[in-house]
Structure formats: structure tokens, C-alpha cells
Design a protein around this motif. Structure first.
Motif, short mmCIF file in Angstrom:
data_model
loop_
_atom_site.label_atom_id
_atom_site.label_comp_id
_atom_site.label_asym_id
_atom_site.label_seq_id
_atom_site.Cartn_x
_atom_site.Cartn_y
_atom_site.Cartn_z
N ILE A 1 0.84 -1.19 0.00
CA ILE A 1 0.00 0.00 0.00
C ILE A 1 0.88 1.25 0.00
CG2 ILE A 1 -1.79 1.25 1.26
CD1 ILE A 1 -2.65 -1.42 2.45
N ASN A 2 0.64 2.12 -0.96
CA ASN A 2 1.42 3.36 -1.10
C ASN A 2 0.47 4.51 -1.37
OD1 ASN A 2 3.61 5.10 -1.40
ND2 ASN A 2 3.71 4.73 -3.60
N CYS A 3 0.56 5.55 -0.59
CA CYS A 3 -0.34 6.70 -0.72
C CYS A 3 0.47 7.98 -0.87
CB CYS A 3 -1.26 6.81 0.50
SG CYS A 3 -2.38 5.40 0.71
N THR A 4 -0.05 8.90 -1.67
CA THR A 4 0.57 10.21 -1.87
C THR A 4 -0.52 11.28 -1.79
OG1 THR A 4 2.24 9.24 -3.32
CG2 THR A 4 1.99 11.62 -3.39
N TRP A 5 -0.23 12.31 -1.03
CA TRP A 5 -1.19 13.41 -0.85
C TRP A 5 -0.73 14.58 -1.72
CZ3 TRP A 5 -1.93 16.68 4.21
CH2 TRP A 5 -3.14 17.38 4.12
N TYR A 6 -1.49 14.88 -2.76
CA TYR A 6 -1.11 15.88 -3.75
C TYR A 6 -1.72 17.24 -3.42
CZ TYR A 6 0.52 12.05 -6.71
OH TYR A 6 1.20 10.95 -7.21
N ASP A 7 -0.83 18.21 -3.33
CA ASP A 7 -1.25 19.62 -3.21
C ASP A 7 -2.20 19.89 -2.05
OD1 ASP A 7 0.23 20.96 -5.03
OD2 ASP A 7 -1.27 21.01 -6.60
N LEU A 8 -2.18 19.03 -1.02
CA LEU A 8 -3.08 19.17 0.13
C LEU A 8 -4.54 19.13 -0.29
CD1 LEU A 8 -1.29 22.10 2.03
CD2 LEU A 8 -0.86 19.65 2.21
N GLU A 9 -4.82 18.53 -1.46
CA GLU A 9 -6.18 18.54 -1.99
C GLU A 9 -6.76 17.15 -2.23
OE1 GLU A 9 -5.96 20.86 -5.50
OE2 GLU A 9 -5.65 22.77 -4.46
N TYR A 10 -5.96 16.22 -2.70
CA TYR A 10 -6.48 14.88 -2.97
C TYR A 10 -5.37 13.86 -2.74
CZ TYR A 10 -4.14 15.21 -7.51
OH TYR A 10 -3.21 15.36 -8.50
N MET A 11 -5.78 12.62 -2.47
CA MET A 11 -4.84 11.55 -2.18
C MET A 11 -5.07 10.39 -3.16
SD MET A 11 -4.08 9.50 1.41
CE MET A 11 -3.34 10.97 2.13
N ILE A 12 -3.98 9.80 -3.59
CA ILE A 12 -4.02 8.61 -4.44
C ILE A 12 -3.30 7.48 -3.72
CG2 ILE A 12 -3.32 7.58 -6.62
CD1 ILE A 12 -3.57 10.26 -7.93
N CYS A 13 -4.00 6.36 -3.53
CA CYS A 13 -3.42 5.17 -2.92
C CYS A 13 -3.41 4.04 -3.93
CB CYS A 13 -4.21 4.74 -1.68
SG CYS A 13 -4.12 5.91 -0.30
N THR A 14 -2.33 3.30 -3.98
CA THR A 14 -2.21 2.16 -4.87
C THR A 14 -1.79 0.94 -4.05
OG1 THR A 14 0.10 2.71 -5.39
CG2 THR A 14 -1.60 3.59 -6.85
N TRP A 15 -2.11 -0.26 -4.56
CA TRP A 15 -1.75 -1.49 -3.87
C TRP A 15 -1.74 -2.64 -4.88
CZ3 TRP A 15 -6.36 1.07 -3.34
CH2 TRP A 15 -7.51 0.40 -3.76
N GLY B 1 -5.85 0.83 -7.40
CA GLY B 1 -5.69 2.14 -6.79
C GLY B 1 -7.00 2.87 -6.68
N CYS B 2 -6.95 3.97 -5.98
CA CYS B 2 -8.14 4.81 -5.81
C CYS B 2 -7.69 6.21 -5.42
CB CYS B 2 -9.06 4.23 -4.74
SG CYS B 2 -10.73 4.94 -4.76
N ASN B 3 -8.40 7.23 -5.91
CA ASN B 3 -8.09 8.60 -5.52
C ASN B 3 -9.34 9.24 -4.94
OD1 ASN B 3 -9.40 10.52 -7.71
ND2 ASN B 3 -8.54 8.77 -8.83
N PHE B 4 -9.14 10.07 -3.93
CA PHE B 4 -10.26 10.71 -3.25
C PHE B 4 -9.83 12.08 -2.77
CE2 PHE B 4 -7.93 7.88 -0.46
CZ PHE B 4 -7.64 8.65 0.65
N SER B 5 -10.79 12.95 -2.67
CA SER B 5 -10.54 14.31 -2.21
C SER B 5 -10.21 14.30 -0.73
CB SER B 5 -11.79 15.18 -2.46
OG SER B 5 -11.60 16.48 -1.96
N LEU B 6 -9.18 15.06 -0.35
CA LEU B 6 -8.74 15.09 1.04
C LEU B 6 -8.19 16.47 1.37
CD1 LEU B 6 -8.35 13.44 3.65
CD2 LEU B 6 -6.05 12.92 2.85
N SER B 7 -8.97 17.25 2.07
CA SER B 7 -8.55 18.58 2.52
C SER B 7 -8.71 18.63 4.03
CB SER B 7 -9.39 19.67 1.85
OG SER B 7 -9.20 19.65 0.45
N ILE B 8 -7.59 18.61 4.73
CA ILE B 8 -7.61 18.58 6.19
C ILE B 8 -7.37 19.99 6.71
CG2 ILE B 8 -6.58 17.61 8.26
CD1 ILE B 8 -5.70 15.23 6.60
#
Length: 435
Positions: free
Chosen positions: A139-153, A190-197
Motif C-alpha cells: 500500500i502506497n499513498c501520496t497526498w497531492y497539493d493538500l487537496e487529494y490523495m491517491i493510494c495504490t496497492w 488504486g483509488c483517488n479521493f478528495s482530502l482537505s484537512i
């Protein structure tokens, strides 16, 4: 009267009694010290996604002078983890992986009390569900631009080809867990989803990722990600690039919603005549100036962004921006080709002109024919026409008359010889031809 005991024997007896009084019990505790009662009713429950919570009841019969605390430990697949904890609370909550056996144990301790011993451990363990080797791996995840995350496995080695995985995520403050909707299929899942914390305290919560299959046979797995270590900025956008005299002026736009002081930049300036570019590092500012450039060279410029270590723990650089070029490249190849082409063009044009002039001369000054050839052709054609019109009839008619005349002459001159008749006939014929 009894016999008197020697002084040496009395000393040996005293030492033996004192050592016997301080001897340890079979379980390793000092004899005569009170053993604390352990906690009771230990059990566990699952919280949000990957959180496992253990609770227990307080130990009974603890004296008021005891500063009671509970020591707890966690073992993963039988291996003790470096996370021993002392607390007065009657619970403990940790993020764990659902793909491994988790063993939890707790005991009672009295701090700063030498009159009591530690209690026995109370243990409980959880076993993973599903078949071994079916859980998602890598499992590998990257948070892009503090806006969305993409995880792959990757799928588990024992998972069937028809296995579909579902991703859930949660972090403190989100409320309920969320399911990812935008899946990626291919060699990797993989899957990408919006993520703004919201970052109000400069501390980001841990993000819990759970991936489970579409059947009970697929073992679920959890991964906890610190967002500050997996964040990646997007590529900057070059706004303007210009050359003023012998200086290049560059301006770009920062990516995402990062604070300006949390970004660093790297600009690569490459001369078209060189194989590698020269990197230049900048902090915070989105403008740069490069003096002493050659006005007759073409320069290729690109920018990428990184993160300041005081803001984020990630060492990932963004992708390079779109390349921009500026300057004029003086290429002498064109002039060399032009110099070689001009004489060749002139030579070809001259040849064509000479051929054309020769044909033009023939048209203007035609060749005068030879009169002798003309007369010869004229009379030769008339003789041939005349002979052709007479044909074979003329020869057939004239021949008997000549033969008849010749035969009469031959007959009168040589009547004796019959054998020479043919010779006499040929002789007048020859005389006719001579006439």
C-alpha cells in the motif's frame, strides 16, 4: 547443662536465618511482600477502521497509599513492540493492522511502593479474519497539493483474479469513515479521493486506510499514514519569461494552497548547446533573474517545487513544469547551405539556357538544304514511279519481238550448226542491250 555454642557457630546460624527470611518465592517475587491484584474483565472492541480499544476493570483491594498505574504491552505476531505504556486510565486505544495477530496484556503496579509486588499479566489476543495471503500488499499513498490523495496497492498472492478491493479512509475530526469511489484498474489497483484537512494547529491527524475484499475470504488490512510524510506539491506554472539585454527574467506561480514559507523551488536553466542544465535553488520567492546570458543562444527553463522541512517531513519534489524557451539561436548551417546552393543553381540555369538558345537558333536560322540532294531525290522518285507504272507487261510484250528478229538473223547466218542455236540467239540479245 547443655554444651556452650561457639561464637563462630552462632554467627553462621544468624547469617543463615537472615538469608532464609529474605529468600524469594518460586515465582521470583521476594518472600513476605504483598502481590497486587491484577485488572479484571479485560476485553477489546474495534473503533474507527484500524483502531483497536482495550478496556478493563480496576484491580480490587488496593491500599490507599498505592499510586496505582496500569502497565500495558502489545505483541504483533508474538513480537513485543516498543510501545509499553503506563496509565491511570482503564483503557488503551491503538492503530493496528488487521492482517496480523495482536496480543495485548496489562498488569497493576504501585509506583514508589516497595512493600508490594507487580501483579500478574492479564492477556487477550485477536486473530485476523479471512484466508492468509489474500490481503492487499504494497500500500502506497501520496497526498497531492493538500487537496487529494491517491493510494495504490497490489492484490494478495493467494487472492483470485476476480477479487475486487474496497478502500475506506478516516482521520480524527472526519466523523464517520468514508468510502473511496474513483478506482484505478490495471497492473496495480488504486483509488483517488478528495482530502482537505483543516490545519489550525499545525498538526495533521493520522490518516487510517483500510482495504478489504468483496468476500469474507479476503483478509482486510489497515495502514496508517502520517500526511506530512507523504505530501507532494504539484508542478509550478511559469507565468512570464523574458530577456532584457543580457538578463533572463522569470516568474512562476506557486502550486496548491501551501503557505509561501513552506515551499522551496529549483529552476533548471539549460543552454541549447549544452547537454545538461544548471540548477538554481530559491526559497519562498516566485521570481528569479539570471544575468550574463548570451543573447545569441536559446535557453530552456523549467521549475519544480519542494517542501520546507520545518513545515512537512516529506522529501518529494513536484514534477517539472512545462518547459519554456527564450533567445535566438544563430545557426550558420543555413548560410553554408545557401552558399553552396547559389552556384549550383546558377550552373543548372546556365545549362538550361544554353540548350534553349540552341533550339531557338534552329528556329530562327533554319539549315539551307543541298540542291543536289533535292534534284537527286526528285528524279530518282520519278524514275521509280515510271518503272513501277510499266510493270511486267512491257517486258513480256517487247521480248518476243526481239527474240523473233534475232532468231531470223541467226537462222540465215548459221544454218549448219544446231548445237549453237542458243549461242546465236543470245548474241543479238546482247546487241539490243548495247543499242
Amino acid at each position: 547443662m547443655g554444651a556452650a555454642v561457639p561464637a563462630g557457630a552462632r554467627l553462621f546460624l544468624a547469617l543463615t536465618l537472615s538469608l532464609g527470611a529474605g529468600a524469594a518465592e518460586p515465582d521470583g517475587r521476594a518472600a513476605g511482600r504483598k502481590v497486587l491484584p491484577p485488572p479484571s474483565n479485560l476485553h477489546y472492541s474495534f473503533g474507527q477502521l484500524c483502531k483497536l480499544k482495550w478496556t478493563w476493570n480496576p484491580a480490587e483491594g488496593i491500599s490507599s497509599g498505592c499510586d496505582l498505574k496500569y502497565c500495558s504491552e502489545i505483541l504483533i505476531n508474538g513480537i513485543l513492540q516498543d510501545n509499553r505504556e503506563w496509565t491511570k486510565n482503564l483503557f488503551r486505544e491503538e492503530d493496528v493492522s488487521l492482517n496480523e495477530e495482536v496480543r495485548f496484556r496489562v498488569r497493576s503496579e504501585c509506583k514508589f511502593d516497595n512493600t508490594s509486588e507487580l501483579s500478574n499479566w492479564v492477556e487477550i489476543f485477536t486473530t485476523p479474519k479471512g484466508a492468509a495471503g489474500t490481503a492487499a500488499v504494497g500500500i502506497n499513498c501520496t497526498w497531492y497539493d493538500l487537496e487529494y490523495m491517491i493510494c495504490t496497492w497490489l492484490p494478495g498472492q493467494n487472492a483470485s483474479a476476480s477479487t475486487n478491493y474496497t478502500l475506506y479512509y478516516w482521520y480524527e475530526g472526519l466523523g464517520h469513515r468514508q468510502q473511496c469511489q474513483n478506482y484505478i484498474y490495471g497492473d496495480n489497483f488504486g483509488c483517488n479521493f478528495s482530502l482537505s484537512i483543516p490545519n489550525c494547529t499545525d498538526v495533521y491527524p493520522t490518516i487510517s486506510i483500510m482495504i478489504r475484499g468483496n468476500s469474507e475470504e479476503i483478509r482486510p488490512v489497515c495502514a496508517n499514514k502520517n500526511p506530512t510524510t507523504i505530501v507532494k506539491p504539484g508542478p509550478p506554472r511559469i507565468v512570464t519569461v523574458s530577456m532584457i539585454k543580457d538578463e533572463i527574467h522569470l516568474e512562476w506561480q506557486k502550486p496548491g494552497t501551501f503557505p509561501a514559507h513552506c515551499l522551496v523551488y529549483q529552476v533548471e536553466l539549460k543552454d541549447s548547446k549544452s547537454d545538461s542544465g544548471q540548477p538554481y535553488n530559491f526559497k519562498e520567492f516566485t521570481k528569479a533573474r539570471f544575468p550574463s546570458v548570451h543573447p545569441n543562444n536559446v535557453y530552456i527553463i523549467k521549475v519544480r517545487a519542494g517542501l520546507e522541512g520545518t513545515c512537512y517531513s516529506s522529501s518529494q519534489w513536484s514534477d517539472w513544469s512545462e518547459e519554456k524557451s527564450i533567445g535566438e539561436n544563430t545557426d550558420f548551417t543555413f548560410y553554408i547551405v545557401l552558399i553552396l546552393t547559389i552556384p549550383l543553381t546558377i550552373a543548372v540555369a546556365t545549362i538550361i539556357l544554353l540548350v534553349y538558345l540552341k533550339r531557338l537558333k534552329i528556329l530562327i536560322y533554319p539549315q539551307i538544304p543541298d540542291p543536289r540532294k533535292i534534284i537527286k531525290r526528285m528524279f530518282g522518285e520519278q524514275i521509280e514511279d515510271f518503272q513501277g507504272s510499266l510493270g511486267d507487261d512491257f517486258l513480256n510484250v517487247s521480248k518476243p519481238a526481239v527474240e523473233e528478229e534475232i532468231s531470223s538473223l541467226v537462222w540465215l547466218e548459221n544454218p549448219e550448226s544446231s548445237t549453237s542455236e542458243n549461242e546465236d540467239r543470245e548474241r543479238p540479245a546482247l546487241q539490243v542491250k548495247a543499242l
